[in-house]
Scaffold this active site. Structure first.
Site, mmCIF file in Angstrom:
data_model
loop_
_atom_site.group_PDB
_atom_site.id
_atom_site.type_symbol
_atom_site.label_atom_id
_atom_site.label_comp_id
_atom_site.label_asym_id
_atom_site.label_seq_id
_atom_site.Cartn_x
_atom_site.Cartn_y
_atom_site.Cartn_z
ATOM 1 N N GLN A 1 43.202 79.434 25.461
ATOM 2 C CA GLN A 1 42.771 79.482 26.861
ATOM 3 C C GLN A 1 42.050 80.785 27.212
ATOM 4 O O GLN A 1 41.546 80.913 28.322
ATOM 5 C CB GLN A 1 43.978 79.283 27.793
ATOM 6 C CG GLN A 1 44.642 77.923 27.665
ATOM 7 C CD GLN A 1 43.774 76.780 28.204
ATOM 8 O OE1 GLN A 1 42.823 76.995 28.952
ATOM 9 N NE2 GLN A 1 44.099 75.562 27.818
ATOM 10 N N ALA B 1 42.724 74.048 17.304
ATOM 11 C CA ALA B 1 43.807 75.019 17.407
ATOM 12 C C ALA B 1 45.148 74.477 16.930
ATOM 13 O O ALA B 1 45.994 75.233 16.467
ATOM 14 C CB ALA B 1 43.933 75.514 18.836
ATOM 15 N N THR B 2 45.341 73.176 16.999
ATOM 16 C CA THR B 2 46.589 72.604 16.477
ATOM 17 C C THR B 2 46.701 72.930 14.993
ATOM 18 O O THR B 2 47.744 73.389 14.506
ATOM 19 C CB THR B 2 46.633 71.078 16.702
ATOM 20 O OG1 THR B 2 46.572 70.836 18.112
ATOM 21 C CG2 THR B 2 47.897 70.467 16.123
ATOM 22 N N THR C 1 35.404 69.824 3.195
ATOM 23 C CA THR C 1 34.002 70.051 3.535
ATOM 24 C C THR C 1 33.893 70.452 5.001
ATOM 25 O O THR C 1 34.496 69.832 5.865
ATOM 26 C CB THR C 1 33.186 68.764 3.284
ATOM 27 O OG1 THR C 1 33.319 68.442 1.897
ATOM 28 C CG2 THR C 1 31.725 68.939 3.637
ATOM 29 N N SER D 1 39.875 77.287 19.809
ATOM 30 C CA SER D 1 39.398 75.916 19.708
ATOM 31 C C SER D 1 38.031 75.751 20.356
ATOM 32 O O SER D 1 37.743 76.384 21.371
ATOM 33 C CB SER D 1 40.421 75.011 20.409
ATOM 34 O OG SER D 1 39.985 73.678 20.390
ATOM 35 N N ASN E 1 48.576 77.355 28.918
ATOM 36 C CA ASN E 1 47.622 76.332 29.334
ATOM 37 C C ASN E 1 48.002 75.598 30.617
ATOM 38 O O ASN E 1 47.157 75.051 31.290
ATOM 39 C CB ASN E 1 47.422 75.327 28.199
ATOM 40 C CG ASN E 1 48.724 74.903 27.566
ATOM 41 O OD1 ASN E 1 49.440 75.717 26.971
ATOM 42 N ND2 ASN E 1 49.065 73.636 27.712
ATOM 43 N N CYS F 1 52.283 65.716 31.916
ATOM 44 C CA CYS F 1 51.800 66.440 30.748
ATOM 45 C C CYS F 1 52.211 65.810 29.437
ATOM 46 O O CYS F 1 51.445 65.751 28.505
ATOM 47 C CB CYS F 1 52.197 67.901 30.815
ATOM 48 S SG CYS F 1 50.977 68.826 31.761
HETATM 49 C C1 PLP Z 1 44.241 73.001 23.800
HETATM 50 C C2 PLP Z 1 45.286 73.899 23.273
HETATM 51 C C3 PLP Z 1 45.777 73.742 21.969
HETATM 52 C C4 PLP Z 1 45.329 72.617 21.066
HETATM 53 O O1 PLP Z 1 44.018 72.784 20.631
HETATM 54 P P1 PLP Z 1 43.264 71.606 19.866
HETATM 55 O O2 PLP Z 1 41.999 72.223 19.419
HETATM 56 O O3 PLP Z 1 43.064 70.526 20.873
HETATM 57 O O4 PLP Z 1 44.122 71.166 18.726
HETATM 58 C C5 PLP Z 1 46.716 74.641 21.534
HETATM 59 N N1 PLP Z 1 47.162 75.629 22.318
HETATM 60 C C6 PLP Z 1 46.709 75.822 23.561
HETATM 61 C C7 PLP Z 1 47.236 76.950 24.384
HETATM 62 C C8 PLP Z 1 45.769 74.956 24.085
HETATM 63 O O5 PLP Z 1 45.331 75.127 25.332
#
Ligand code: PLP
Length: 404
Positions: A181, A73-74, A242, A201, A153, A328
């Site tokens: 989330q 997700a990053t 890839t 993610s 989160n 955190c």
């Molecule tokens: C965990 C999380 C991310 C980051 O996701 P990754 O796949 O670890 O890069 C981003 N946003 C939220 C709200 C998350 O909980």
């Protein structure tokens, strides 16, 4: 009962054994490159990837063609925010987001500020919510993107995504949501909610780490994103490289398992979370729930234990894995920016603990954790002169402390 106990599922989840089983062949005999179009090895890998695309798309009522695979997700957030800002630069250079987004949204937005973009970071209310009205007021004729997370989160609060999506549609502004989330755990319909881009993610849904997806709307309107990575032009040019076939297959399976059992899991995890909450609130005074009381994801419980310090409290039950509001940003002892944004004072922010339950949490674990926490809080408060004074009826906010 196995020790240590894991109650940090908002940070990451264990891989479900069924997910692992689905992945294993793609590390072994099905090792092909999904982009190899001229032989069986490539076709088999591609088949796995396309099935996963359907599984992920189904969980948000999207078309498989609208799913772009990423490393997590990053990366999805980076493509959405930087990719849209860059692609729509001619139309405007204003972006709207909010102060308690994940750093994977805040930091790309701050990066854009350095390149001449204007970013509005909306404040949140005491429960951590942003309203569609706030978004409306912040919009200008230069606004090209609104990015508001579905659920936070740290505190679990869910935002009114549908109203914000509707507003964005009305104004012709692209709407992105970080749904890490909530993806496959809370009902999401990109059509009904007016979502144009959505990040999710693998490792938050009992899938593997290092894989994620970005939903990019293809019609009404057709959204285009400048890529962050340039290369072979994979994933409709939006994400070259890839494909991580085993990871993608795992994320697809994980999404399917979550989505197909959403109602049961919500009931199960929500029930255990409420049990933990009830046990703590019935046995301890001066504790406060952080985040919205009802508009929250079912597995999250974030509580401030006044007069005890979160880090010390965690050490009091070191066989339980949780997160504290000061840890955190791990290295520093700064209280969480999320809790500060809710208006919590340093005392409450520093005394917060996030318990996040999951598919593999048991009632026995919940009961054990509740007992450990109650004992630890009581023990620490016995040693706290502040707690003692408060018990004696002293108003601590009015105390004149001696300065040396
Ligand atoms: C965990 C999380 C991310 C980051 O996701 P990754 O796949 O670890 O890069 C981003 N946003 C939220 C709200 C998350 O909980």
């Amino acid at each position: 009962m196995k020790s240590p106990i894991y109650m940090d599922n908002n940070a990451t989840t264990p891989v479900d054994p069924r997910v692992l089983d689905a992945m294993l062949p793609y590390f072994k005999e099905k090792f092909g490159n999904a982009a190899s179009r001229n032989h069986e090895f490539g076709w088999v890998a591609e088949e796995g990837v396309e099935k996963a695309r359907e599984q992920v798309a189904k969980a948000i009522n999207a078309s498989p063609k609208e799913i772009v695979w990423t490393s997590g997700a990053t990366e999805s957030n980076n493509i959405a925010i930087k990719g849209i800002a860059s692609m729509y630069r001619e139309q405007g250079n204003h972006i709207i987001t909010q102060v308690i987004e994940h750093k994977a949204v805040i930091d790309p937005a701050k990066f854009l500020e350095q390149t001449g973009c204007h970013v509005t970071f909306l404040p949140v209310d005491k429960d951590g919510r942003v309203s569609a009205e706030q978004v409306r007021e912040a919009m200008t004729d230069k606004t090209v993107l609104v990015s508001i997370m579905h659920a936070n989160n740290e505190i679990g609060t869910i935002n009114p995504i549908k109203e914000i999506g509707k507003l964005c549609k009305e104004k012709g502004v692209i709407f992105h949501t970080d749904a890490c989330q909530t993806f496959a755990k809370v009902p999401i319909d990109v059509e009904d909610m007016g979502i144009d881009l959505l990040s999710c993610s693998g490792h938050k849904i009992y899938g593997p780490k290092g894989v994620g997806a970005l939903y990019v709307r293809r019609k009404r309107p057709r959204v285009r994103c400048e890529p962050v990575l340039h290369g072979g032009g994979h994933e409709r040019g939006m994400r070259s490289g890839t494909l991580n076939v085993p990871g993608i297959v795992g994320m697809g399976k994980a999404a399917e398992l979550c989505f197909d059992n959403m109602a049961e899991e919500t009931k199960f995890v929500g029930g255990l979370r409420d049990r933990l909450k009830d046990k703590l609130f019935s046995q301890l005074d001066e504790i406060f729930l952080n985040g919205h009381a009802t508009e929250r994801i079912p597995n999250n419980l974030n509580i401030s234990f006044l007069y005890v310090e979160g880090e010390s409290l965690m050490m009091g039950f070191s066989d339980v894995a949780v997160s504290s509001g000061s840890a955190c940003t791990s290295a520093s002892l700064e209280p969480s920016y999320v809790l500060k944004a809710l208006g919590l004072g340093d005392d409450l922010a520093h005394s917060s603990i996030r318990f996040s339950l999951g598919r593999f949490t048991t009632q026995q674990e919940v009961d054990y954790v509740a007992e450990r926490v109650v004992t630890a809080v009581k023990r620490l408060r016995e040693m706290s002169p502040l707690y003692e004074m408060a018990q004696e009826g002293v108003d601590l906010s009015k105390v004149q402390w001696a300065h040396h």
